[in-house]
Enzyme design. Structure first.
Site, PDB file in Angstrom:
ATOM      1  N   GLU A   1       0.826  -1.204   0.000  1.00  0.00           N
ATOM      2  CA  GLU A   1       0.000   0.000   0.000  1.00  0.00           C
ATOM      3  C   GLU A   1       0.860   1.254   0.000  1.00  0.00           C
ATOM      4  O   GLU A   1       0.672   2.159  -0.822  1.00  0.00           O
ATOM      5  CB  GLU A   1      -0.915  -0.001   1.223  1.00  0.00           C
ATOM      6  CG  GLU A   1      -1.645   1.307   1.480  1.00  0.00           C
ATOM      7  CD  GLU A   1      -1.989   1.493   2.946  1.00  0.00           C
ATOM      8  OE1 GLU A   1      -1.210   2.140   3.670  1.00  0.00           O
ATOM      9  OE2 GLU A   1      -3.049   0.967   3.359  1.00  0.00           O
TER      10      GLU A   1
ATOM     11  N   ASP B   1      -5.476  -4.150  -2.303  1.00  0.00           N
ATOM     12  CA  ASP B   1      -5.497  -2.692  -2.496  1.00  0.00           C
ATOM     13  C   ASP B   1      -4.101  -2.162  -2.806  1.00  0.00           C
ATOM     14  O   ASP B   1      -3.945  -1.245  -3.625  1.00  0.00           O
ATOM     15  CB  ASP B   1      -6.111  -1.979  -1.296  1.00  0.00           C
ATOM     16  CG  ASP B   1      -5.297  -2.103  -0.025  1.00  0.00           C
ATOM     17  OD1 ASP B   1      -4.608  -3.131   0.159  1.00  0.00           O
ATOM     18  OD2 ASP B   1      -5.350  -1.176   0.815  1.00  0.00           O
TER      19      ASP B   1
END
Length: 341
Positions: free
Chosen positions: A61, A117
């Site tokens: 991330e 993500d």
């Protein structure tokens, strides 16, 4: 049909011509102070983005966040450093995805599992980089990540497409757990050039938010579980809408799904400003969310005003850790990409 409180019951994307607003503060790419501050505080010379609020680890991330900012601010030298460190340190051989965590002490990569993500942000950043610097095969590298995600992480739940948070650990024989803040709508807009499944995943994300409005504030929990043909807050996590889920309104606005915002939800963001709320009991944290939450609350307010001014958004300062500073800068970038193109 009743959507998540942030969005009207409409799926078509907003176009820039549909935004009737007087826009000020669109010269963000000339405002290098945001990026200079971020680089100096959170990025090492080797290209590692340091999560100083979490034992100085790095993760897919954080690397994706930094890469996207570097591409946006047209800093190719830093982008190359970030991508080289990410690729050599975190990328898996078997599927082009990335181990989710790097820690300063050995073993540096304690868990080979990914976080979707983070993978999405890295791929999206590579597509942005290809637009700026088309001679470096960034598009091909992005496509390998996007194809791997589409193959292994998009599933059907409750007659809609959904996104698995990782390669393993969340899909069980009788239940599946997802995280609604992993629906990065503006990235999916970019990915749909490769497959219509990404548009369908956006629609599935809106449906997911529609079906998971719990308690007094009609908010989803950070982690949701589909079991016995119904949705509920995931049993193995606290039933909270927390600071991590502030990304949901950020991504919705950034992706163009900001045609309406529920007044009560906006009031909760701006007036309560707590780090979390239990979606079942309405119990709130006794401490406030950091400044990154204020930036998103301000962006939500801006999205509702015909007079739009980026100067209302805060800048990161010494009180902000990596995550808070990232959300602040993303609020500025989302403003620019949503209202200034």
């Amino acid at each position: 049909m009743k959507w998540f409180p942030l969005v009207l019951a409409t799926l078509p994307m907003l176009t820039h011509s549909s935004v009737e607003a007087k826009v000020h503060g669109c010269n963000i790419q000339g405002d290098q102070k945001l990026w200079t501050y971020y680089k100096q505080r959170y990025i090492t010379p080797q290209g590692r983005v340091v999560d100083n609020g979490n034992d100085s680890i790095s993760h897919s991330e954080s690397q994706g966040y930094g890469m996207l900012m570097a591409a946006f601010f047209h800093d190719h030298d830093t982008f190359k450093q970030l991508w080289q460190w990410t690729r050599s340190t975190l990328q898996r051989d078997e599927d082009a995805l990335f181990a989710w965590k790097w820690q300063p002490q050995p073993p540096h990569v304690p868990d080979p599992n990914n976080a979707s993500d983070g993978d999405i942000f890295i791929a999206w950043a590579l597509l942005k980089a290809d637009e700026a610097w088309p001679d470096y095969q960034y598009r091909e590298q992005a496509k390998a990540i996007i194809d791997a995600l589409a193959k292994s992480h998009i599933v059907t739940l409750d007659n809609e497409l959904a996104l698995l948070p990782a390669s393993y650990g969340f899909a069980h024989p009788t239940s599946t757990v997802v995280n609604p803040s992993y629906w990065i709508f503006p990235a999916f807009n970019a990915f749909r050039q490769f497959s219509p499944r990404w548009s369908a995943l956006s629609e599935g994300g809106l449906a997911l938010l529609d079906k998971n409005q719990f308690g007094k504030y009609h908010l989803p929990a950070d982690w949701l579980e589909f079991q016995n043909e119904s949705w509920q807050p995931a049993q193995q996590f606290p039933s909270r809408f927390s600071y991590s889920s502030y990304r949901i309104p950020l991504y919705l606005i950034w992706g163009g799904y900001d045609s309406a915002i529920n007044d009560h939800y906006r009031s909760w963001l701006q007036q309560n400003n707590r780090a979390w709320v239990d979606v079942n009991s309405a119990q709130m944290a006794d401490y406030k969310a950091p400044n990154g939450a204020n930036a998103i609350a301000t962006l939500v307010q801006i999205s509702q005003e015909k007079y739009k001014h980026r100067n209302a958004l805060p800048h990161p300062d010494a009180n902000d850790d990596y995550y808070s500073a990232s959300l602040i800068i993303f609020s500025h970038i989302a403003f620019h990409e949503r209202y200034c193109q």
